[in-house]
Design an enzyme around this catalytic site. Sequence first.
Site, mmCIF file in Angstrom:
data_model
loop_
_atom_site.group_PDB
_atom_site.id
_atom_site.type_symbol
_atom_site.label_atom_id
_atom_site.label_comp_id
_atom_site.label_asym_id
_atom_site.label_seq_id
_atom_site.Cartn_x
_atom_site.Cartn_y
_atom_site.Cartn_z
ATOM 1 N N ARG A 155 9.419 24.730 1.296
ATOM 2 C CA ARG A 155 8.234 23.748 1.360
ATOM 3 C C ARG A 155 6.935 24.559 1.603
ATOM 4 O O ARG A 155 6.107 24.067 2.235
ATOM 5 C CB ARG A 155 8.513 23.010 2.845
ATOM 6 C CG ARG A 155 9.537 21.898 2.700
ATOM 7 C CD ARG A 155 9.196 20.661 2.142
ATOM 8 N NE ARG A 155 10.164 19.777 2.019
ATOM 9 C CZ ARG A 155 10.107 18.779 2.751
ATOM 10 N NH1 ARG A 155 9.409 18.515 3.629
ATOM 11 N NH2 ARG A 155 11.337 17.650 2.385
ATOM 12 N N ARG A 200 1.742 20.470 2.766
ATOM 13 C CA ARG A 200 0.878 19.979 3.954
ATOM 14 C C ARG A 200 0.166 20.912 4.564
ATOM 15 O O ARG A 200 -1.106 20.626 4.969
ATOM 16 C CB ARG A 200 1.415 18.765 4.745
ATOM 17 C CG ARG A 200 1.369 17.575 3.926
ATOM 18 C CD ARG A 200 2.468 16.523 4.449
ATOM 19 N NE ARG A 200 3.788 17.108 4.539
ATOM 20 C CZ ARG A 200 4.640 16.350 5.144
ATOM 21 N NH1 ARG A 200 4.642 15.327 5.585
ATOM 22 N NH2 ARG A 200 6.001 17.056 5.172
ATOM 23 N N ARG A 210 -3.259 15.651 -3.056
ATOM 24 C CA ARG A 210 -2.594 14.654 -2.631
ATOM 25 C C ARG A 210 -3.370 13.204 -2.242
ATOM 26 O O ARG A 210 -3.120 12.311 -2.776
ATOM 27 C CB ARG A 210 -1.655 15.259 -1.398
ATOM 28 C CG ARG A 210 -1.163 13.938 -0.766
ATOM 29 C CD ARG A 210 0.111 13.651 -1.242
ATOM 30 N NE ARG A 210 1.128 12.735 -0.275
ATOM 31 C CZ ARG A 210 1.306 11.457 -0.244
ATOM 32 N NH1 ARG A 210 0.552 10.967 -0.815
ATOM 33 N NH2 ARG A 210 2.213 11.160 0.640
ATOM 34 N N ASP A 231 10.940 16.537 -5.654
ATOM 35 C CA ASP A 231 11.626 16.336 -4.551
ATOM 36 C C ASP A 231 12.971 16.167 -4.828
ATOM 37 O O ASP A 231 13.456 15.960 -5.998
ATOM 38 C CB ASP A 231 11.151 14.920 -3.875
ATOM 39 C CG ASP A 231 11.609 14.807 -2.427
ATOM 40 O OD1 ASP A 231 10.827 15.465 -1.635
ATOM 41 O OD2 ASP A 231 12.777 14.346 -2.055
ATOM 42 N N TYR A 253 21.608 10.081 1.407
ATOM 43 C CA TYR A 253 20.347 9.229 1.282
ATOM 44 C C TYR A 253 20.783 7.867 0.607
ATOM 45 O O TYR A 253 20.328 6.691 0.974
ATOM 46 C CB TYR A 253 19.284 10.035 0.619
ATOM 47 C CG TYR A 253 18.715 10.576 1.510
ATOM 48 C CD1 TYR A 253 17.703 10.422 2.341
ATOM 49 C CD2 TYR A 253 18.750 12.127 1.404
ATOM 50 C CE1 TYR A 253 17.073 11.239 3.222
ATOM 51 C CE2 TYR A 253 17.883 13.219 2.374
ATOM 52 C CZ TYR A 253 16.958 12.596 3.035
ATOM 53 O OH TYR A 253 16.432 13.535 4.004
HETATM 54 O O1 CP3 Z 1 9.608 23.872 -1.128
HETATM 55 C C1 CP3 Z 1 8.373 23.379 -1.884
HETATM 56 O O2 CP3 Z 1 7.445 23.593 -1.535
HETATM 57 C C2 CP3 Z 1 8.840 22.413 -3.245
HETATM 58 C C3 CP3 Z 1 8.836 20.996 -3.013
HETATM 59 C C4 CP3 Z 1 9.949 20.297 -2.117
HETATM 60 C C5 CP3 Z 1 9.598 19.036 -1.376
HETATM 61 N N1 CP3 Z 1 10.677 18.285 -1.251
HETATM 62 C C6 CP3 Z 1 8.301 18.456 -1.464
HETATM 63 C C7 CP3 Z 1 7.869 17.326 -0.591
HETATM 64 C C8 CP3 Z 1 11.148 20.414 -2.011
HETATM 65 C C9 CP3 Z 1 12.144 21.773 -2.686
HETATM 66 C C10 CP3 Z 1 11.648 19.246 -1.472
HETATM 67 C C11 CP3 Z 1 13.165 18.932 -1.011
HETATM 68 C C12 CP3 Z 1 13.496 18.094 -0.299
HETATM 69 N N2 CP3 Z 1 13.141 16.718 -0.124
HETATM 70 C C13 CP3 Z 1 14.762 18.347 0.922
HETATM 71 C C14 CP3 Z 1 15.475 19.227 0.744
HETATM 72 C C15 CP3 Z 1 14.988 20.611 1.715
HETATM 73 C C16 CP3 Z 1 14.888 20.222 3.133
HETATM 74 O O3 CP3 Z 1 13.610 20.073 3.635
HETATM 75 O O4 CP3 Z 1 15.987 20.207 4.035
HETATM 76 C C17 CP3 Z 1 14.638 17.132 1.287
HETATM 77 C C18 CP3 Z 1 15.843 16.787 2.451
HETATM 78 C C19 CP3 Z 1 13.826 15.963 0.987
HETATM 79 C C20 CP3 Z 1 13.673 14.624 1.371
HETATM 80 C C21 CP3 Z 1 12.248 14.477 1.748
HETATM 81 N N3 CP3 Z 1 10.936 14.633 1.097
HETATM 82 C C22 CP3 Z 1 11.948 13.940 2.826
HETATM 83 C C23 CP3 Z 1 13.171 13.780 4.130
HETATM 84 C C24 CP3 Z 1 10.487 13.852 3.245
HETATM 85 C C25 CP3 Z 1 9.798 13.228 4.109
HETATM 86 C C26 CP3 Z 1 9.674 14.273 5.233
HETATM 87 C C27 CP3 Z 1 8.440 14.749 5.186
HETATM 88 O O5 CP3 Z 1 8.638 16.085 5.318
HETATM 89 O O6 CP3 Z 1 7.308 14.329 4.985
HETATM 90 C C28 CP3 Z 1 9.991 14.232 1.771
HETATM 91 C C29 CP3 Z 1 8.630 14.392 1.386
HETATM 92 C C30 CP3 Z 1 8.257 15.466 0.750
HETATM 93 N N4 CP3 Z 1 8.654 16.270 -0.201
HETATM 94 C C31 CP3 Z 1 6.980 15.943 1.109
HETATM 95 C C32 CP3 Z 1 6.665 17.141 0.288
HETATM 96 C C33 CP3 Z 1 5.491 18.090 0.116
HETATM 97 C C34 CP3 Z 1 5.989 15.577 1.949
HETATM 98 C C35 CP3 Z 1 5.261 14.366 1.024
HETATM 99 C C36 CP3 Z 1 3.622 14.358 1.362
HETATM 100 O O7 CP3 Z 1 2.813 15.275 1.031
HETATM 101 O O8 CP3 Z 1 3.275 13.246 2.034
#
Ligand code: CP3
Length: 341
Positions: free
Chosen positions: A26, A30, A39, A76, A153
Amino acid sequence: MSYKNDLILRAARGEKTERTPIWMMRQAGRVLPEYREVRSKMKDFIEFVKTPERAAEVTIQPIDYFDVDAAIIFSDILTIPEAMGLPYEMVEKRGPIFPKTISAAADLKHVKVADAESDLGYVGEAIKITKKELDGRVPLIGFAGAPWTIFAYMIEGSGSKNFSKARAFLFQENKAAHQLMDMITESTIAYLKMQIRSGADMVQVFDSWAGVLSPALYTEFGMPYIQKICKAIPEVPVTVFAKGANWDFAELNELDCQVIGLDWNLKVDEVRKHIAGKTLQGNLDPAVLYAPDQEVVLHTQRMMRSFEGQPHIANLGHGLYPDLDRRKAKLFVETVKNYGK
Ligand code: CP3
């Protein structure tokens, strides 16, 4: 392709490197004001993920700010359920919501195996643009969710504390569960191969919800499908990050992957007893990054020491938390880079 920095690829292959490479899960997101800026101009998260030029831009931001040794494509894991027929919405401060879910065996007729090129081509496009703009500065990591996490999911329809609905489905609809797992696995293999053809230098499989399964269920529904993915991807190093699957590292060691990602809920020296011939990735508790600077440094050095003598890629034990101070994350990166100097 020639790289200015290919430390992570050499470490993933188990080679000795002049220092330990580092990246952070991640890292694109943010904690960076420049991410929030891009964003804020997008309609929503999903449009963002589907706009390859913008996805490439935020993929590179953490390379500029943190100076990490790898980029990870901004996307994602939920692109796969969408491509299989279950679209999602990303609700601000709440996470993903699926209006349609799989709640019975009969619902399987509403999903299909994804077509990597036509359903997910936008991710390939983002990878191509990123690779061009990176121009060999660092390798690019592609990724997908592991079948169990994607399945969770698709059944649950949102995040959940313990994914009880998804776990119940494994018992109530055992055959349909395996069928759906097969479809997800097939979609994921084609998706990762497409990412690799587009330029991904290594790939990571995220099993974020491995830890809600019992060891027996993980043996039945987790491992075999991950192993199928590992076996299907000989092209590049594969990292398996099974968060919370800390009960059986001997089993993880059997996987045909090069790197095993570790979370922070384990004893590294215990894990090392069961792992041979693989690179380990991890595993600083991300919450350490809320500590005063000297403690960030101390905990990072302690983490580095625990992996000494073992092929290692430094990382956090899970993704960066969105509200933390990016300077702490940068201090973590710098401490790893200076370690042993
Ligand atoms: O790692 C990185 O920087 C690359 C991008 C990346 C994102 N999601 C961007 C994202 C990666 C590798 C993911 C994987 C992901 N997505 C996982 C596996 C990794 C982990 O955290 O266990 C999972 C479970 C998800 C599903 C997901 N996506 C959730 C549950 C959420 C909401 C929770 C949150 O953190 O807000 C997301 C949203 C998400 N994916 C964001 C980002 C940057 C936030 C969205 C935003 O900018 O509003």
